[in-house]
Design a protein around this motif. Structure first.
Motif, PDB file in Angstrom:
ATOM      1  N   ALA A 728      -0.918   6.258   4.870  1.00  0.00           N
ATOM      2  CA  ALA A 728      -1.261   6.161   6.286  1.00  0.00           C
ATOM      3  C   ALA A 728      -0.808   7.405   7.034  1.00  0.00           C
ATOM      4  O   ALA A 728      -1.353   7.744   8.079  1.00  0.00           O
ATOM      5  CB  ALA A 728      -0.631   4.926   6.906  1.00  0.00           C
ATOM      6  N   SER A 729       0.196   8.127   6.490  1.00  0.00           N
ATOM      7  CA  SER A 729       0.696   9.327   7.163  1.00  0.00           C
ATOM      8  C   SER A 729       1.762  10.062   6.367  1.00  0.00           C
ATOM      9  O   SER A 729       2.014  11.236   6.619  1.00  0.00           O
ATOM     10  CB  SER A 729       1.281   8.980   8.538  1.00  0.00           C
ATOM     11  OG  SER A 729       2.292   8.004   8.416  1.00  0.00           O
ATOM     12  N   THR A 730       2.418   9.379   5.432  1.00  0.00           N
ATOM     13  CA  THR A 730       3.542   9.994   4.716  1.00  0.00           C
ATOM     14  C   THR A 730       3.262  10.032   3.225  1.00  0.00           C
ATOM     15  O   THR A 730       2.347   9.372   2.730  1.00  0.00           O
ATOM     16  CB  THR A 730       4.842   9.209   4.975  1.00  0.00           C
ATOM     17  OG1 THR A 730       4.689   7.874   4.477  1.00  0.00           O
ATOM     18  CG2 THR A 730       5.150   9.155   6.462  1.00  0.00           C
ATOM     19  N   ILE A 731       4.089  10.775   2.509  1.00  0.00           N
ATOM     20  CA  ILE A 731       3.886  10.881   1.069  1.00  0.00           C
ATOM     21  C   ILE A 731       4.103   9.535   0.395  1.00  0.00           C
ATOM     22  O   ILE A 731       4.958   8.753   0.804  1.00  0.00           O
ATOM     23  CB  ILE A 731       4.817  11.930   0.434  1.00  0.00           C
ATOM     24  CG1 ILE A 731       6.282  11.590   0.713  1.00  0.00           C
ATOM     25  CG2 ILE A 731       4.472  13.327   0.896  1.00  0.00           C
ATOM     26  CD1 ILE A 731       7.273  12.426  -0.082  1.00  0.00           C
ATOM     27  N   ASN A 732       3.318   9.254  -0.637  1.00  0.00           N
ATOM     28  CA  ASN A 732       3.559   8.085  -1.460  1.00  0.00           C
ATOM     29  C   ASN A 732       4.524   8.508  -2.564  1.00  0.00           C
ATOM     30  O   ASN A 732       4.164   9.254  -3.470  1.00  0.00           O
ATOM     31  CB  ASN A 732       2.252   7.553  -2.045  1.00  0.00           C
ATOM     32  CG  ASN A 732       2.473   6.303  -2.872  1.00  0.00           C
ATOM     33  OD1 ASN A 732       2.547   6.354  -4.091  1.00  0.00           O
ATOM     34  ND2 ASN A 732       2.610   5.173  -2.196  1.00  0.00           N
ATOM     35  N   ILE A 733       5.760   8.048  -2.456  1.00  0.00           N
ATOM     36  CA  ILE A 733       6.819   8.532  -3.351  1.00  0.00           C
ATOM     37  C   ILE A 733       6.513   8.267  -4.821  1.00  0.00           C
ATOM     38  O   ILE A 733       6.681   9.170  -5.653  1.00  0.00           O
ATOM     39  CB  ILE A 733       8.174   7.945  -2.906  1.00  0.00           C
ATOM     40  CG1 ILE A 733       8.591   8.591  -1.577  1.00  0.00           C
ATOM     41  CG2 ILE A 733       9.248   8.166  -3.972  1.00  0.00           C
ATOM     42  CD1 ILE A 733       9.859   8.037  -0.972  1.00  0.00           C
ATOM     43  N   PRO A 734       6.063   7.060  -5.217  1.00  0.00           N
ATOM     44  CA  PRO A 734       5.769   6.869  -6.645  1.00  0.00           C
ATOM     45  C   PRO A 734       4.754   7.857  -7.184  1.00  0.00           C
ATOM     46  O   PRO A 734       4.887   8.334  -8.329  1.00  0.00           O
ATOM     47  CB  PRO A 734       5.235   5.433  -6.707  1.00  0.00           C
ATOM     48  CG  PRO A 734       5.826   4.763  -5.521  1.00  0.00           C
ATOM     49  CD  PRO A 734       5.895   5.808  -4.459  1.00  0.00           C
ATOM     50  N   TYR A 735       3.731   8.186  -6.401  1.00  0.00           N
ATOM     51  CA  TYR A 735       2.719   9.136  -6.875  1.00  0.00           C
ATOM     52  C   TYR A 735       3.344  10.488  -7.201  1.00  0.00           C
ATOM     53  O   TYR A 735       3.121  11.054  -8.279  1.00  0.00           O
ATOM     54  CB  TYR A 735       1.609   9.303  -5.834  1.00  0.00           C
ATOM     55  CG  TYR A 735       0.663  10.426  -6.193  1.00  0.00           C
ATOM     56  CD1 TYR A 735      -0.410  10.211  -7.046  1.00  0.00           C
ATOM     57  CD2 TYR A 735       0.878  11.727  -5.724  1.00  0.00           C
ATOM     58  CE1 TYR A 735      -1.252  11.255  -7.418  1.00  0.00           C
ATOM     59  CE2 TYR A 735       0.042  12.768  -6.083  1.00  0.00           C
ATOM     60  CZ  TYR A 735      -1.023  12.532  -6.934  1.00  0.00           C
ATOM     61  OH  TYR A 735      -1.838  13.574  -7.307  1.00  0.00           O
ATOM     62  N   ASN A 909      -1.046   6.375  13.071  1.00  0.00           N
ATOM     63  CA  ASN A 909      -1.111   6.288  11.606  1.00  0.00           C
ATOM     64  C   ASN A 909      -2.517   5.825  11.213  1.00  0.00           C
ATOM     65  O   ASN A 909      -3.137   5.042  11.932  1.00  0.00           O
ATOM     66  CB  ASN A 909      -0.073   5.293  11.076  1.00  0.00           C
ATOM     67  CG  ASN A 909       1.346   5.777  11.293  1.00  0.00           C
ATOM     68  OD1 ASN A 909       1.809   6.695  10.628  1.00  0.00           O
ATOM     69  ND2 ASN A 909       2.048   5.165  12.242  1.00  0.00           N
ATOM     70  N   LEU A 910      -2.965   6.277  10.083  1.00  0.00           N
ATOM     71  CA  LEU A 910      -4.315   5.943   9.644  1.00  0.00           C
ATOM     72  C   LEU A 910      -4.436   4.458   9.334  1.00  0.00           C
ATOM     73  O   LEU A 910      -3.556   3.859   8.726  1.00  0.00           O
ATOM     74  CB  LEU A 910      -4.687   6.752   8.403  1.00  0.00           C
ATOM     75  CG  LEU A 910      -4.703   8.279   8.573  1.00  0.00           C
ATOM     76  CD1 LEU A 910      -5.022   8.954   7.247  1.00  0.00           C
ATOM     77  CD2 LEU A 910      -5.716   8.692   9.637  1.00  0.00           C
TER      78      LEU A 910
END
Length: 965
Positions: A728-735, A909-910
């Motif tokens: 939605a706006s921030t990094i996806n940590i697991p990815y 946020n998206l």
């Protein structure tokens, strides 16, 4: 969209090939997001023999699982939703949605809403696994505490299939009525709200089914329906069909199986409200049609014993304020003993509809702002729809046949005791202080005690900073007062204001408060029966406070939390609980503030024993539930490496709890990673914590690129599971961790007046402490954050070149221009944020102009050497879009590498999944380019406006060397 998805797939394949691991596991790619699922809607039957839960994908069709503990077997139902058990634990009832893909294809073909597939209803006999399905059901309801019956409303019949079908249960049909103000029906559990079409409630057939025998009773043209709590009555409203089939309110007795007309012949009815015994029904009715500018409703009361209906209130009733009327938007509620009826009233609007005396082109559209407005115009406009539907609480004494207006324009908010039976109510008003909303925080309030016998008001609080409440029996007024950081109580029978915690010796205010505003409290657990004690929290423990002030405060958890760095909190297991028993067993959630582990403890009211540990592990725990009539418990447990699955325990044996759900077995196929707690000190010597996420096959002898993401404090979420999902706006940590990045999430503490500098003082030392360990590639580090995090990133790149690149979402770049603006999402002035809350300047622009400038990245744009990617959307209601534009334009003019992604029609946020997927790909490409040396995507070179929506620029640009090869 097809081009977008194709590009994403190509990019994912490229990534997988380029960064393949020496392992059978795969790195996460953007295409796998849709395969990750969530556990939702879990319920445990009252006898504890059954548990149900849904496993739903992020997009698509889910599944309902019903687990039988007697034989350890499970039943599965595709696309099930809104599932409930009956009170006797013999049945499960739920709706079944149409296939997601099928509905999507029909929508692409512009199929009308009426022609789309509809939900079905399923009724499962739990002991025999027999399933009954009913097609085309739009909602259902079960009695709140009764058994044997389910009511459900059908969709409109399909013309070809239902012509000539026989109906039973009567005739009548009524005009369509507006939706009631409360979506959950009084006296019952609702499996879905009825659809509202064009402001009208859609009428259709209602079916009452006996769950034991299967016998049905059918009622035509129903617009609204509601069970009594015990299920002894089903009440419903019919719409008018013609001169022979009038509108009306009806009662169906589920014991005698007889239908009784309560009131008929009016234009429309709405707002059904039954007492707990099911012997009285309140409803509203009007003679005015939907097209009438102002519809006058009257309030009526029916008694099943006398079979009589009486008028309770209308515009000329005694007790109704002059020029007021019954509000059609007010909810109807009886006191628990059925002696009082509470409803809503409202001043008669002066102008309700449109001015039809002028042509549209002759009308002036104008907002007039004045300094005397209680609320600024944007706030008025934002709250307009709410204000149009607002109602003011009134009471009808059924035995005394007397109406009393409780809420007024001056004191609009009135609160009752838990049972509606006390002789006093609480009135709260911030009307006098509305002009200061936005910069004088916490907002001040006045409080009044309202005598329900005499109707007299007595002011008991003036300008309080806390929010007062009433004890369950109405014996005490209580509140936390931020101005003295104490809990207070006052007898509603004329007692004095008593400070209950002044002498305790521990703080009850938020000790981590770092904004220039009065700190809030830690909250309360509730009241002990008979209003004998109020239970409140400090940072660690639970305290028992005597509201009379005669007994000293008692640490209910025996200071066990403080001694062991544990935050202990009461878990309310009964949704209907109004008080805590004097000898109750307390179920406590526990959180270790040092190592972030979680678990459950048990303690007891009235016993001086230390809390008993049930389970404590390096996981997060939440959603504890208990069967009403059994020692069966369910809860969620998860960690970064373990999805937050559903578990069950018997007799509080949590250590050997059984795992019920396995929502994401595919996790085992992918490289995941680990998380650890790291410690360091800020530049000012303040001890700090943060989270470091490492790739699964971490090699301490290797150097890794590192992303630094932050938003104030996050270390307490160490054991939270993070699901691979589009951003939605921030990094996806697991990815990113799965794709061989380190991710560092540092905590930040702030000094008043220096928010940007505070971020620098906390983040940079934390980053350098990790660089010193030797496994961070200090030449390939980047920053990423959104909103407040985005601001701090914009500030930091004007002060340091430590990071190779950065991505800032919705950053404030110029505090001087943002300060005087409006948060369009709420209509609030932005001043409060800079003076007293998150931006932490601690004063006005004219009081502290230099600090506004010093903390504004825009004024130091010429110092930026770090390439920056901005996302700022054109409908952002929190941070003005022009803040991103100002910074982008400054950096562009200075010829600094800068890009800005603007998703049209999106807010802060998206929301739209297609846009989230798009952003996820662009962020990954951007960071791979700067931190891993991957080819640049074409969008970084630019996509002309003329190609908008046709080309997305995901293709990677070949370098000259690659072209030669």
């Amino acid at each position: 969209m097809r081009t977008l998805l194709l590009s994403m797939v190509l990019y994912g394949a490229c990534m997988q090939a380029g960064y393949a691991q020496q392992s059978t596991k795969k790195s996460l790619t953007h295409e796998v997001y849709d395969s990750w699922k969530d556990v939702e809607g879990d319920r445990i039957s009252n006898n504890g023999n059954f548990v149900l839960y849904q496993i739903n994908p992020q997009e698509g069709d889910g599944e309902l699982i019903i687990r039988n503990y007697a034989n350890n077997a499970s039943m599965r139902f595709a696309r099930a939703t809104k599932a409930e058990f009956t009170n006797d634990s013999r049945f499960a009832v739920f709706q079944i949605k149409p296939e997601h893909a099928k509905v999507r294809q029909l929508k692409l073909k512009k199929t009308k809403a009426d022609d789309l597939p509809k939900d079905s209803l399923a009724i499962v006999t739990l002991e025999t696994n027999v399933v009954v399905k009913v097609p085309r059901v739009k909602s259902y309801a079960l009695p709140k505490i009764g058994n044997d019956w389910v009511a459900y409303q059908l969709e409109k019949p399909l013309p070809a299939k239902n012509e000539g079908s026989k109906k039973t249960g009567g005739e009548q049909k009524a005009p369509e009525t507006p939706a009631p103000s409360t979506p959950v029906r009084a006296g019952g559990r609702s499996g879905g709200a009825d659809p509202v079409v064009g402001g009208k409630k859609e009428a259709s057939e209602l079916v009452l089914r006996n769950l034991q025998s299967g016998k049905e009773h059918r009622f035509e043209r129903v617009t609204d329906y509601s069970f009594s709590e015990k299920g002894n009555m089903l009440y419903f409203v019919r719409e008018k069909q013609d001169s022979l089939h009038n509108a009306g309110v009806f009662a169906f007795n589920t014991t005698s199986l007889t239908a009784t007309p309560i009131d008929t012949g009016r234009v429309s009815y709405q707002g059904l409200g039954a007492d707990k015994a099911g012997e009285q029904l309140a409803f509203m009715a009007t003679e005015d049609t939907l097209g009438t500018e102002i519809r006058n409703f009257s309030l009526h009361l029916w008694n099943s014993k006398s079979s009589k209906t009486q008028l309770v209130a209308d515009t000329v009733s005694k007790g109704m304020p002059a020029a007021w009327m019954v509000s059609e938007n007010g909810s109807l509620r009886f006191s628990d003993d059925g002696k009082r009826l509470f409803f809503g009233t409202v001043p008669r609007p002066k102008h309700y509809g449109k001015d039809t005396t002028k042509l549209e082109e002759d009308k002036v559209s104008l907002d007039i702002w004045t300094y005397k407005d209680p609320l600024i115009q944007p706030m008025q406009q934002k709250q307009q729809s709410r204000d149009l539907r607002r109602s003011f609480l009134a009471m009808y004494d059924i035995k005394g046949k007397r109406m009393q207006q409780l809420a007024t324009l001056e004191v609009p908010d009135v609160y009752l005791d838990a049972y509606g039976q006390a002789d006093v109510a609480l009135g709260v008003s911030d009307e006098e202080y509305k002009q200061s909303i936005g910069y004088d925080t916490p907002t001040r309030k006045d409080a009044y005690l309202i005598d329900l016998k005499s109707g007299k008001y007595k002011q008991v609080l003036k300008g309080a900073r806390g929010t007062p409440g009433l004890s369950p029996l109405g014996r005490y007024l209580y509140w936390y007062e931020p101005s003295d950081s104490s809990w207070h109580a006052m007898s509603t029978k004329g007692g004095a204001d008593l400070n209950l915690t002044r002498e305790v010796g521990v703080p009850f205010y938020n000790e981590d408060n770092d904004v220039p505003s009065l700190p809030r409290d830690y909250g309360s657990a509730g009241w002990v029966e008979k209003d004998s004690y109020l239970l409140v929290y400090d940072r660690y423990d639970i305290w028992q406070l005597d509201p009379t002030g005669k007994k000293a405060a008692v640490n209910l958890t025996d200071s066990y939390g403080r001694a062991n760095d544990l935050r202990l909190r009461y878990d309310k297991l009964d949704e209907e609980e109004k008080f805590i028993g004097a000898n109750a067993t307390l179920h406590l959630s526990a959180f270790n503030l040092k190592d972030k582990s979680g678990g459950y403890f048990r303690d007891y009211m009235g016993k001086t024993v230390q809390p008993e540990k049930l389970v404590m592990t390096p996981h997060s725990y939440n959603r504890l539930s208990k069967a009403k009539n059994s020692e069966r418990y369910t809860f969620r447990r998860g960690s970064f490496q373990e999805y937050n699955n559903l578990y069950t325990a018997t007799g509080l044996d949590f250590a050997s709890a059984g795992k019920l759900s396995n929502a994401n077995p595919q996790m085992a196929e992918y490289l995941w990673g680990t998380v650890e707690l790291v410690n360091w000190s800020s530049s000012d010597g303040i001890a700090l914590q943060g989270l470091l996420y490492k790739p699964e096959n971490f090699d301490p002898g290797k150097k890794y690129p590192m992303l630094v993401y932050f938003y104030e404090r996050s270390s307490d979420r160490m054991h939270n599971h993070r699901v691979p999902a589009p951003s939605a706006s921030t990094i996806n940590i697991p990815y990113f961790v799965s794709n061989d990045y380190l991710v560092f999430v540092p905590d930040i503490v702030y000094k008043d007046g220096y928010p940007g500098e505070s971020a620098m003082d906390c983040i940079v030392p934390g980053v350098m402490s990790l660089v010193d360990k030797g496994f961070v590639d200090e030449k390939n580090m980047a920053l990423q954050g959104q909103s407040w995090g985005g601001y701090q990133i914009a500030y930091m790149i004007t002060r340091t070149n430590l990071f190779k690149t950065a991505m800032a979402g919705a950053p404030v770049s110029n505090m001087t221009s943002a300060y005087g603006g409006i948060r369009w999402g709420t209509g609030l002035s932005r001043q409060f944020q800079y003076e007293r809350t998150q931006s932490r300047i601690g004063g006005t622009l004219w009081e502290k102009p230099l600090q506004f400038i010093e903390n504004s990245p825009l004024f130091f744009a010429d110092r930026v050497e770090t390439p920056l990617l901005i996302m700022h959307n054109d409908q952002d209601g929190s941070v003005p879009w022009y803040q991103g534009i100002e910074f982008f334009m400054a950096l562009r003019r200075l010829n600094k590498p800068v890009w800005m992604l603007v998703y049209n029609g999106e807010d802060h946020n998206l929301v739209q999944r297609k846009n989230r997927k798009d952003l996820s790909v662009r962020m990954a490409q951007y960071f791979d380019y700067y931190l891993k040396g991957a080819p640049a995507p074409k969008w970084m070179e630019g996509v002309p406006s003329i190609l908008k929506g046709k080309e997305y620029g995901f293709e990677l640009i070949e370098t000259a060397a690659e072209a030669q090869e």
